[in-house]
Design a protein around this motif. Structure first.
Motif, mmCIF file in Angstrom:
data_model
loop_
_atom_site.group_PDB
_atom_site.id
_atom_site.type_symbol
_atom_site.label_atom_id
_atom_site.label_comp_id
_atom_site.label_asym_id
_atom_site.label_seq_id
_atom_site.Cartn_x
_atom_site.Cartn_y
_atom_site.Cartn_z
ATOM 1 N N LEU A 130 0.831 -1.211 0.000
ATOM 2 C CA LEU A 130 0.000 0.000 0.000
ATOM 3 C C LEU A 130 0.865 1.261 0.000
ATOM 4 O O LEU A 130 0.538 2.256 -0.660
ATOM 5 C CB LEU A 130 -0.924 -0.008 1.215
ATOM 6 N N MET A 131 1.997 1.198 0.722
ATOM 7 C CA MET A 131 2.918 2.330 0.752
ATOM 8 C C MET A 131 3.465 2.610 -0.651
ATOM 9 O O MET A 131 3.551 3.767 -1.080
ATOM 10 C CB MET A 131 4.068 2.023 1.716
ATOM 11 N N VAL A 134 0.823 4.266 -2.712
ATOM 12 C CA VAL A 134 0.693 5.679 -2.318
ATOM 13 C C VAL A 134 1.764 6.511 -3.004
ATOM 14 O O VAL A 134 1.504 7.617 -3.497
ATOM 15 C CB VAL A 134 0.781 5.828 -0.784
ATOM 16 N N ILE A 137 0.771 7.147 -6.532
ATOM 17 C CA ILE A 137 -0.311 8.139 -6.602
ATOM 18 C C ILE A 137 0.227 9.547 -6.380
ATOM 19 O O ILE A 137 -0.185 10.506 -7.047
ATOM 20 C CB ILE A 137 -1.398 7.798 -5.562
ATOM 21 N N VAL A 138 1.182 9.691 -5.456
ATOM 22 C CA VAL A 138 1.774 11.010 -5.193
ATOM 23 C C VAL A 138 2.502 11.523 -6.425
ATOM 24 O O VAL A 138 2.427 12.712 -6.774
ATOM 25 C CB VAL A 138 2.730 10.940 -3.985
ATOM 26 N N GLY A 267 7.068 11.286 -3.902
ATOM 27 C CA GLY A 267 6.475 10.014 -4.316
ATOM 28 C C GLY A 267 7.523 8.972 -4.667
ATOM 29 O O GLY A 267 7.368 7.786 -4.349
ATOM 30 N N SER A 274 9.398 1.754 0.110
ATOM 31 C CA SER A 274 8.514 0.594 0.093
ATOM 32 C C SER A 274 9.226 -0.622 -0.503
ATOM 33 O O SER A 274 9.178 -1.720 0.054
ATOM 34 C CB SER A 274 7.257 0.910 -0.718
#
Length: 318
Positions: A130-131, A134, A137-138, A267, A274
């Motif tokens: 999930l990290m 994210v 997405i950033v 990001g 991650s």
């Protein structure tokens, strides 16, 4: 003292290999006026020929008949697709954005391993996945206006690379390296060669030289990375691929007039942390350590660790 020195040599080889691939990708981006198939054909031809000559000169008599032909052919087609998607993404996206999406491959491997290999994902790994998402997405800040075809191409490359890696993990310990390397290379040459009739554009000698350079850099990168894995544990070498983000920023700024805003940096760092966290986690949990043993997706000869290599990694990390 000998082991740390050897591990340091492995890190140096790995960094050199990933730097070679970064230059490789920048040259591909510079050739964006040509069809992906034309670049692939000449680049792979220049890679395949020296590999074959070296193999014959070494007197290697290993059989290239695969033990799992369907999986070997599927992996070869996935490799062709991943290269085509990657080359197209480089032509249409800033290098940094392309790399961030390509670095989703380890996350996708983890998910596919659950589906096809029956692996279990612990809560920590779900958090790392999930990290990583994210972070993507950033970087992209997705909306109807910002999502481009290049983003879809880069993600498609990640999925193909991940699927190829899953197959490599399944058959890599049974197939010999010649089979693992030759099948993807031959498939790339045949597919791109068939398409070349429809897309070929005459090119000056300097552009032909650049395509030769793409092939040579791919071969050099492959050699350096595999050498790095032989000299040092995979847990040390695998995170070195994220050094390509630095090269992407440098090359994008110097040669392609690409700017990087703060959100892309943030990001990218989230995605990198991650990926490194997942690598470290997998190294600690022996039952899922196989993810670490899958080489970088860019290395066409990507067999799993041999038993002796795995034993050496365990000794060095204890």
């Amino acid at each position: 003292m000998e082991q740390p020195q050897t591990a340091l040599k492995g890190l140096v080889f790995a960094l050199a290999g990933y730097a070679s691939y970064s230059v490789h990708d920048a040259v591909v981006k510079a050739l964006q006026d040509y069809s992906v198939f034309q670049i692939l054909f000449f680049a792979m031809l220049f890679t395949y020929v020296p590999f074959s000559v070296a193999r014959i000169a070494a007197g290697n008599q290993l059989s290239v008949t695969p033990k799992f032909p369907k999986l070997a052919f599927t992996r070869a087609l996935l490799h062709v697709s991943s290269l085509g998607f990657a080359f197209s993404a480089f032509a249409t996206l800033p290098l940094v954005e392309a790399y961030v999406l390509l670095f989703c491959t380890p996350l996708i491997i983890s998910l596919l391993a659950v589906i096809f290999l029956g692996e279990q994902i612990a809560l920590v790994r779900w958090g790392l996945i999930l990290m990583g998402l994210v972070g993507v997405i950033v970087v992209l800040r997705p909306s109807i206006e910002t999502i481009q075809i290049g983003h879809i191409l880069a993600l498609s490359c990640s999925f193909c690379s991940a699927a190829s890696a899953i197959i490599a993990r399944k058959i890599g310990s049974s197939e010999n390296m010649a089979t693992m390397i030759l099948f993807p290379l031959l498939a790339t040459i045949f597919v791109s060669g068939a398409a070349l009739y429809f897309v070929y554009i005459p090119m000056p000698i300097e552009h032909l030289g650049m395509m030769f350079l793409v092939g040579a850099l791919g071969l050099l990168g492959q050699y350096c990375i595999l050498t790095g894995f032989r000299l040092a544990p995979a847990a040390y070498i695998a995170p070195m691929q994220y050094s390509q983000i630095v090269w992407a920023i440098i090359f994008g700024y110097l040669f392609f007039n690409e700017s990087v805003d703060q959100w892309v940096i943030i990001g990218s760092l989230i995605t990198i942390f991650s990926g490194i966290g997942m690598l470290l986690r997998e190294r600690q949990v022996s039952s899922i350590r196989a993810n670490l043993n899958t080489r970088n997706g860019r290395v066409v000869g990507a067999p799993l660790m041999k038993p002796k290599e795995a034993e050496k990694s365990d000794e060095w990390s204890n």
